[in-house]
Structure formats: C-alpha cells, structure tokens
Design a protein around this motif. Structure first.
Motif, PDB file in Angstrom:
ATOM      1  N   VAL A   1       0.841  -1.200   0.000  1.00 37.34           N
ATOM      2  CA  VAL A   1       0.000   0.000   0.000  1.00 37.34           C
ATOM      3  C   VAL A   1       0.881   1.258   0.000  1.00 37.34           C
ATOM      4  CG1 VAL A   1      -1.663   1.345   1.344  1.00 37.34           C
ATOM      5  CG2 VAL A   1      -1.960  -1.130   1.094  1.00 37.34           C
ATOM      6  N   ARG A   2       1.900   1.273   0.844  1.00 36.69           N
ATOM      7  CA  ARG A   2       2.781   2.442   0.911  1.00 36.69           C
ATOM      8  C   ARG A   2       3.498   2.663  -0.422  1.00 36.69           C
ATOM      9  NH1 ARG A   2       4.199  -0.406   5.839  1.00 36.69           N
ATOM     10  NH2 ARG A   2       3.082   0.526   7.623  1.00 36.69           N
TER      11      ARG A   2
ATOM     12  N   ASN B   1     -10.124  -2.126   6.053  1.00 38.97           N
ATOM     13  CA  ASN B   1      -9.812  -1.203   7.143  1.00 38.97           C
ATOM     14  C   ASN B   1      -8.322  -0.877   7.196  1.00 38.97           C
ATOM     15  OD1 ASN B   1     -12.507  -1.356   7.861  1.00 38.97           O
ATOM     16  ND2 ASN B   1     -12.169  -2.823   9.515  1.00 38.97           N
ATOM     17  N   ASP B   2      -7.482  -1.882   6.930  1.00 38.63           N
ATOM     18  CA  ASP B   2      -6.043  -1.649   6.945  1.00 38.63           C
ATOM     19  C   ASP B   2      -5.628  -0.668   5.846  1.00 38.63           C
ATOM     20  OD1 ASP B   2      -5.564  -3.308   9.111  1.00 38.63           O
ATOM     21  OD2 ASP B   2      -5.109  -5.061   7.878  1.00 38.63           O
TER      22      ASP B   2
ATOM     23  N   ALA C   1      -7.522   1.599   4.494  1.00 36.93           N
ATOM     24  CA  ALA C   1      -8.055   2.907   4.863  1.00 36.93           C
ATOM     25  C   ALA C   1      -7.169   3.613   5.891  1.00 36.93           C
ATOM     26  CB  ALA C   1      -9.478   2.760   5.403  1.00 36.93           C
ATOM     27  N   SER C   2      -6.564   2.843   6.801  1.00 40.00           N
ATOM     28  CA  SER C   2      -5.735   3.446   7.846  1.00 40.00           C
ATOM     29  C   SER C   2      -4.361   3.846   7.334  1.00 40.00           C
ATOM     30  CB  SER C   2      -5.584   2.478   9.023  1.00 40.00           C
ATOM     31  OG  SER C   2      -4.794   1.361   8.669  1.00 40.00           O
ATOM     32  N   LEU C   3      -3.938   3.293   6.183  1.00 42.24           N
ATOM     33  CA  LEU C   3      -2.591   3.525   5.673  1.00 42.24           C
ATOM     34  C   LEU C   3      -2.522   4.497   4.503  1.00 42.24           C
ATOM     35  CD1 LEU C   3      -1.321  -0.172   5.646  1.00 42.24           C
ATOM     36  CD2 LEU C   3      -0.343   1.666   7.023  1.00 42.24           C
ATOM     37  N   THR C   4      -3.517   4.451   3.640  1.00 42.44           N
ATOM     38  CA  THR C   4      -3.398   5.136   2.365  1.00 42.44           C
ATOM     39  C   THR C   4      -3.590   6.640   2.494  1.00 42.44           C
ATOM     40  OG1 THR C   4      -4.160   5.156   0.065  1.00 42.44           O
ATOM     41  CG2 THR C   4      -5.849   4.870   1.756  1.00 42.44           C
ATOM     42  N   ASP C   5      -2.957   7.377   1.586  1.00 44.89           N
ATOM     43  CA  ASP C   5      -3.196   8.813   1.491  1.00 44.89           C
ATOM     44  C   ASP C   5      -3.994   9.143   0.236  1.00 44.89           C
ATOM     45  OD1 ASP C   5      -1.384   8.497  -0.580  1.00 44.89           O
ATOM     46  OD2 ASP C   5       0.235   9.621   0.385  1.00 44.89           O
ATOM     47  N   ALA C   6      -4.565   8.104  -0.393  1.00 44.80           N
ATOM     48  CA  ALA C   6      -5.333   8.275  -1.628  1.00 44.80           C
ATOM     49  C   ALA C   6      -6.809   7.983  -1.367  1.00 44.80           C
ATOM     50  CB  ALA C   6      -4.798   7.326  -2.705  1.00 44.80           C
ATOM     51  N   PRO C   7      -7.702   8.398  -2.268  1.00 49.01           N
ATOM     52  CA  PRO C   7      -9.117   8.048  -2.129  1.00 49.01           C
ATOM     53  C   PRO C   7      -9.318   6.530  -2.118  1.00 49.01           C
ATOM     54  CG  PRO C   7      -8.824   9.760  -3.787  1.00 49.01           C
ATOM     55  CD  PRO C   7      -7.452   9.280  -3.435  1.00 49.01           C
TER      56      PRO C   7
END
Length: 354
Positions: free
Chosen positions: A195-196, A216-217, A219-225
C-alpha cells in the motif's frame, strides 16, 4: 438523444485474449457476437475508457462446473483456490500486459494506455479510448516489491492486492451467499508495504475482493481516495463481495469511488447467477450507492468478459440501454454524465495528481 460517453471500472478482456492467443486479431479488431467486448462494439457503444485487468487464473479445478451450478442455487460457500507465488504468476501477468500493449498498437490510434492525468485528459478530448492497466490480485508482485516498479514502468496505474484467493499481501472474500465481508485477517506486513509503495508511485488501490479487515487496513494507511472498481451494496444483496454501508461511508469520506458491478450474483437480491433479472436489481443497487456515496462517487464497473450479466445489458452495447433506463428512472442528465464518465476521470486525477 446522442450516446453518452462512459468510462468503465473493470473488464477481463485480457483474459479472453489469453485464452485464445491465435484469435486475438479477430477478437479485438472485428465485431463479434461472443463475449462482451471488442474494439468495434466499444466504439459503437460510446466506451470512452476503462480499467483492463491483468488477472492470473487459478490452476484448473475439476469442480469448477459444480461451483457454477451452486451459484445459481443459494446458499453457497465456494472454497477458495490456494495461494500462488510470484514465480507462478509473473509469466502470465507479463503476457497479459503485453496483450494490452499489442491492443494499443493494433488499434492504430483508437486506444491509448494512460499513464498520467495528462494522457487521460487528452483521450477524453480527442475521443481516443483511454485504457488503464490494472492488476486484479497482486500474485505477480513478490514481497520484495521489485516487480511492482517494473509493471509501473510498463503502465500499471491501478492494483487490487487480492482477487478472492489469498496472496502474500492479504486475504480476499470467498464467494459466499448469504454472507458479509468480515471473513478473515487483514493485510500482512508485506501488504502494508505494498500500500505504501502504491501511494508513492500513485498507483490506485482497488478494494474490490478485499475482506473487511483488509479494507480497514488500507483505509488506515493510504493517502489516496478509497476505491472499489466493481462492487455493489451489501444492504441490497448479502454477498461477501458487496460493500456494507459503513464501508460506503468511509469511501465517501475519502473522496473515493465505487463502480457498479453488473454481475448478476452481486445484483440479485436472491444471490443467483441467472441472467433473467430485468432492471430492478440494477437500479436498486445504483439508487443505494448514490444515496450512500453521493452523486460524485458512483460510476460503472461492469466486469465485462468476467461475469454473467443481466440479459437486459447483454454486452458493451447494452450500456446505452442502461443509461436510457437511468433517464426513465428520473436521473437527470448532469447526474448521468457524472456516473457514466466524469466521476471516474475526476477520481483518477485526484489519485494520480497532475
């Protein structure tokens, strides 16, 4: 009324080409009656662009025909194929990426692989079909992620960490009805690294097929929509593959998108794959998605050439019939244009940047 251009969140046409490599010129360049897509039908239908999936089929399963029958006689809970490693998957993924590159060349300017927002805007302006290289299930990316950079250089701009079978990155939902997406553990540490890396490279992350903890994981990590390219509403059809209202709210808050999946097993309230379902389930899902996500966050995500579709749609030429049904359903032209195309192009620009 003139056809409304539309952008599509998911198709498996590359899988069709892989299954018949000696016929690829005919399948791509000549108008046919089999399958859902070819270049003439796409041009005829107003197909402005879409995501072309690199998907690695599981090894042959002698029970596959039984599974298809089970999906027309719910309840069902199909066993998932075993994890595949990168060495098993990479050769197939490379061939399928090559298929898309060949399609671009063979189309003689009618289709272009988009690697940037500028490419996308240019295609929308001049009527060239905009192709997004997508990977459905990251089996071809090893845990060291080196292959991610190679595929990115080829044009990969969208990736789903899993198809439904597990990967070294996380866990997908099984094909189960009735059921919900909370079916197992979330992303692995390798999945979080993936994801990163996708965020760094501006590769869109697709949440379709990912289970709830994995969702959920991300959503907690990404900086994208947050994006689900081809998923429907769990409140309407209780399939594990469909999104709960909580998930839809998270997608809306992130400025993300959901593409309406035309697969009957995810549309029909009874979970069956039979295609004689009419427009009612299609419009029920579309209404629910618009209500929960808002007008700016819903699009199409057909699953062309990868699923059984309602008879009223049939193939890509049926999308204009769907759009006309939306008009009859009192959707205004501005909303239709957003759902058909503008929401997807806006989402990609938000994800990729300038």
């Amino acid at each position: 009324m003139a056809d409304t251009p539309f952008f599509d969140g998911h198709n498996d046409f590359l899988l069709r080409l892989r299954g018949a490599p000696d016929q690829r010129k005919t399948l791509w360049l000549e108008q046919g009656t089999e399958g859902h897509l070819d270049l003439p039908r796409m041009q005829q239908a107003g197909f402005a662009g879409g995501f072309f999936a690199i998907y690695i089929p599981s090894p042959h399963d002698e029970n596959a025909s039984d599974y298809q029958a089970m999906m027309d006689n719910p309840p069902y809970d199909l066993p998932l194929p075993a994890l595949m490693n990168a060495s098993e998957a990479q050769s197939t993924a490379l061939k399928m990426a090559g298929h898309l590159m060949w399609m671009e060349r063979a189309s003689k300017g009618a289709l272009r692989i988009c690697r940037s927002s500028a490419d996308l805007r240019a295609c929308m302006a001049d009527g060239t079909i905009a192709a997004i290289m997508h990977m459905e299930g990251a089996e071809a990316i090893g845990p060291d992620l080196d292959a991610l950079y190679a595929f990115h250089a080829m044009g990969l701009r969208s990736l789903g960490p899993v198809w439904s079978r597990p990967t070294v990155f996380g866990h997908g939902v099984p094909f189960r009805f009735p059921g919900d997406p909370d079916t197992g553990p979330g992303l692995t540490e390798a999945g979080k690294d993936l994801v990163r890396a996708c965020n760094e490279l501006k590769i869109m992350i697709d949440l379709s097929h990912l289970n709830e903890k994995g969702f959920n994981d991300v959503a907690s990590l990404t900086d994208a929509p947050l994006v689900a390219t081809h998923s429907n509403a769990h409140a309407v059809t209780r399939s594990t593959r469909n999104l709960t209202d909580r998930q839809l709210a998270m997608i809306r808050e992130s400025g993300g998108m959901v593409g309406l999946n035309y697969a009957t097993v995810f549309l029909r309230e009874d979970g069956r794959k039979s295609t004689d379902c009419g427009w009612d389930p299609v419009m029920r899902h579309l209404d629910h998605l618009v209500e929960k996500l808002g007008e700016d966050h819903v699009g199409f995500g057909s699953d062309f050439d990868g699923a059984d579709l309602p008879d009223v749609i049939g193939d890509v030429t049926g999308v204009q019939v769907l759009i006309e049904q939306m008009r009859k359903h009192q959707y205004g032209e501005e909303l239709i244009e957003k759902i058909a195309c503008k929401n997807w192009t806006s989402l990609l620009e938000r994800t990729w940047g300038e």
